[in-house]
Design a protein around this motif. Sequence first.
Motif, PDB file in Angstrom:
ATOM      1  N   VAL A 270       0.870  -1.178   0.000  1.00  0.00           N
ATOM      2  CA  VAL A 270       0.000   0.000   0.000  1.00  0.00           C
ATOM      3  C   VAL A 270       0.900   1.219   0.000  1.00  0.00           C
ATOM      4  N   THR A 271       0.629   2.152  -0.882  1.00  0.00           N
ATOM      5  CA  THR A 271       1.420   3.377  -0.900  1.00  0.00           C
ATOM      6  C   THR A 271       0.492   4.539  -1.178  1.00  0.00           C
ATOM      7  N   GLY A 272       1.050   5.734  -1.157  1.00  0.00           N
ATOM      8  CA  GLY A 272       0.230   6.903  -1.421  1.00  0.00           C
ATOM      9  C   GLY A 272       1.069   8.158  -1.406  1.00  0.00           C
ATOM     10  N   ALA A 273       0.754   9.068  -2.289  1.00  0.00           N
ATOM     11  CA  ALA A 273       1.389  10.378  -2.380  1.00  0.00           C
ATOM     12  C   ALA A 273       0.600  11.166  -3.404  1.00  0.00           C
ATOM     13  N   ALA A 274       0.860  12.475  -3.454  1.00  0.00           N
ATOM     14  CA  ALA A 274       0.121  13.294  -4.403  1.00  0.00           C
ATOM     15  C   ALA A 274       0.409  12.865  -5.832  1.00  0.00           C
ATOM     16  N   ASP A 275       1.631  12.439  -6.079  1.00  0.00           N
ATOM     17  CA  ASP A 275       1.993  12.084  -7.446  1.00  0.00           C
ATOM     18  C   ASP A 275       3.062  10.997  -7.398  1.00  0.00           C
ATOM     19  N   ILE A 276       2.721   9.810  -7.867  1.00  0.00           N
ATOM     20  CA  ILE A 276       3.663   8.693  -7.922  1.00  0.00           C
ATOM     21  C   ILE A 276       3.961   8.420  -9.396  1.00  0.00           C
ATOM     22  N   PRO A 277       5.217   8.352  -9.795  1.00  0.00           N
ATOM     23  CA  PRO A 277       5.507   8.073 -11.203  1.00  0.00           C
ATOM     24  C   PRO A 277       4.899   6.742 -11.646  1.00  0.00           C
ATOM     25  N   VAL A 278       4.251   6.757 -12.816  1.00  0.00           N
ATOM     26  CA  VAL A 278       3.671   5.525 -13.350  1.00  0.00           C
ATOM     27  C   VAL A 278       4.754   4.463 -13.507  1.00  0.00           C
ATOM     28  N   GLU A 279       5.952   4.905 -13.882  1.00  0.00           N
ATOM     29  CA  GLU A 279       7.044   3.960 -14.077  1.00  0.00           C
ATOM     30  C   GLU A 279       7.408   3.251 -12.785  1.00  0.00           C
ATOM     31  N   LEU A 280       7.281   3.942 -11.640  1.00  0.00           N
ATOM     32  CA  LEU A 280       7.564   3.297 -10.355  1.00  0.00           C
ATOM     33  C   LEU A 280       6.567   2.172 -10.111  1.00  0.00           C
ATOM     34  N   ILE A 281       5.282   2.414 -10.350  1.00  0.00           N
ATOM     35  CA  ILE A 281       4.269   1.378 -10.163  1.00  0.00           C
ATOM     36  C   ILE A 281       4.529   0.202 -11.105  1.00  0.00           C
ATOM     37  N   ARG A 282       4.902   0.509 -12.336  1.00  0.00           N
ATOM     38  CA  ARG A 282       5.191  -0.545 -13.305  1.00  0.00           C
ATOM     39  C   ARG A 282       6.386  -1.391 -12.842  1.00  0.00           C
ATOM     40  N   LEU A 293      -1.280  -3.836  -5.063  1.00  0.00           N
ATOM     41  CA  LEU A 293      -0.691  -2.580  -4.606  1.00  0.00           C
ATOM     42  C   LEU A 293      -1.803  -1.535  -4.570  1.00  0.00           C
ATOM     43  N   MET A 294      -2.168  -1.117  -3.366  1.00  0.00           N
ATOM     44  CA  MET A 294      -3.264  -0.168  -3.196  1.00  0.00           C
ATOM     45  C   MET A 294      -2.718   1.222  -2.933  1.00  0.00           C
ATOM     46  N   THR A 295      -3.465   2.231  -3.364  1.00  0.00           N
ATOM     47  CA  THR A 295      -3.142   3.603  -3.005  1.00  0.00           C
ATOM     48  C   THR A 295      -4.419   4.265  -2.514  1.00  0.00           C
ATOM     49  N   GLY A 296      -4.298   5.464  -1.991  1.00  0.00           N
ATOM     50  CA  GLY A 296      -5.481   6.138  -1.485  1.00  0.00           C
ATOM     51  C   GLY A 296      -5.169   7.541  -1.046  1.00  0.00           C
ATOM     52  N   TYR A 297      -6.201   8.217  -0.576  1.00  0.00           N
ATOM     53  CA  TYR A 297      -6.072   9.584  -0.075  1.00  0.00           C
ATOM     54  C   TYR A 297      -6.850   9.683   1.225  1.00  0.00           C
ATOM     55  N   GLY A 298      -6.244  10.293   2.198  1.00  0.00           N
ATOM     56  CA  GLY A 298      -6.911  10.498   3.468  1.00  0.00           C
ATOM     57  C   GLY A 298      -6.183  11.556   4.260  1.00  0.00           C
ATOM     58  N   LEU A 299      -6.739  11.892   5.404  1.00  0.00           N
ATOM     59  CA  LEU A 299      -6.098  12.852   6.281  1.00  0.00           C
ATOM     60  C   LEU A 299      -6.527  12.579   7.715  1.00  0.00           C
ATOM     61  N   THR A 300      -5.788  13.132   8.643  1.00  0.00           N
ATOM     62  CA  THR A 300      -6.037  12.846  10.047  1.00  0.00           C
ATOM     63  C   THR A 300      -7.472  13.173  10.427  1.00  0.00           C
ATOM     64  N   GLU A 301      -8.017  14.226   9.844  1.00  0.00           N
ATOM     65  CA  GLU A 301      -9.350  14.684  10.206  1.00  0.00           C
ATOM     66  C   GLU A 301     -10.483  13.829   9.641  1.00  0.00           C
ATOM     67  N   SER A 302     -10.166  12.906   8.745  1.00  0.00           N
ATOM     68  CA  SER A 302     -11.246  12.086   8.187  1.00  0.00           C
ATOM     69  C   SER A 302     -10.823  10.667   7.851  1.00  0.00           C
TER      70      SER A 302
END
Length: 484
Positions: A270-282, A293-302
């Motif tokens: 599982v990873t996550g960031a604003a922008d991950i290079p497609v080549e890294l995932i490949r 390999l999962m990604t997502g978006y979240g924050l402490t408040e939610s």
Amino acid sequence: MNATWQTIPDMVLSAADRFGGAEAVVDGSLRLSYVELVERIRKAAGAFAEFGIRRGDRVAVWAPNSAEWIIAAFGIMTAGAVLVPVNTRFKAEESADVVSRSGAKAVLVQRGFLGQDFDTVLDVPTIDLRSDFLTSGSPFEREPVEWLDGADVSDVIYTSGTTGRPKGAMMNHVQTLRMYEEWATLADLREGDRYLMINPYFHTFGLKAGLIASFLRGATMLPVAVFDVDHVVDLIERERITMLPGPPTLYHSLLTVVDKAKLTSLRAGVTGAADIPVELIRRIHDELPFQTLMTGYGLTESGNVTLSRPGDSFSDVATTAGLPCDGVEVRVAQDGEVLVRGYSVMQGYLDDPVATAEAIDADRWLHTGDLGEFTDSGRLRIVGRKKDMFIVGGFNAYPAEIEGFLTEHPAIAQVAIIGVPDDRMGQVGKAFVVSRSSGATLGPDELIEWCRERMAGYKVPRYVEFVDGLPTNATGKVVKDRLR
């Protein structure tokens, strides 16, 4: 989610019956089954109760990942109290401010960790995690479901805002259980998985997507106190690790491992960031054994806002944060800000109704401060940060907070911090500095070293540029886009 679980302790204590003698924790030479771990949590809860901790009291933990951290955290909750994790990257003064404003009745620390001196700054009782305190209590027998309520606050995790002063986001038991049941499913966390935990427990991800998800599923928890790639590779091979979440920097490190045969047990990441290079995932898919390999978006408040789904393409995982979670509404305002509403939104900031009202509007929409857009497939893409936050190796860095530290330097008249790209860390800070005197002799290296002594490492600017003045708009606000 099991309908009878209204509280986190209720779920955690039930793990002894659900998973019995299965291995729960491996920390160095210490190995505990779920039965043994739950027994230690009950004793810790008893110790807190005998110490005088009562329902609703707050207790802080300021220590690195360890078996003791797990036992202490869930012992605190089982005793009816509220857990306040403290960022181990904070310096003593930063942590003391959080502990003081949280109203914590006690702080658990690991003495000697990273050279921190706790006793000179904390004005509440400190308990050494490595002492016999956690094993000193009589097993706590009162069933939490009988006296804790799902709507009670379970934890307060402090997060910085643009004002620079951390605010304590309050989450309750039942919303956390629902949220991480979904996370565990989409991350493909299974009973018997061996979960190497690099994400720190003081962070929402480490505590909830790490520990709580593991208790939900019956995974074996292997805490890592300080990241070292050689140590991690050794643990992966020796302990047959199957689950390994972390920031993009972790996967960059694994790709450099010469003997990939040591990594063959890995199945889910599982990873996550604003922008991950497609080549890294490949490359992760092509060169490492991960099946998911999962990604997502979240924050402490939610907590979790969006998560990717099984079968998402390389491009989807790399360039979007996935689809909205169940029961969570996500929309993009006219100015591009991502707004979130639903069961997962925090109860508010501890003792800060003004900041709460600024973050959550009258219609219960949480204003995230992040800028985003939806793709044609309905996936959320984060395109920027309204508040100029940037992420350094998985840690949120807030320019206003760092600027506040820097302006305390006697040679600095004005400073602006921005995030700049970095191959290894994703982003790092760059400081544009206006000196108080044209004859000042302050150099970049000297200033960076000064910062290292006063703030957490991820906040320290990696680059310093001295300028005659900062670009401003008509109202005198620094225009950071021109600095970029």
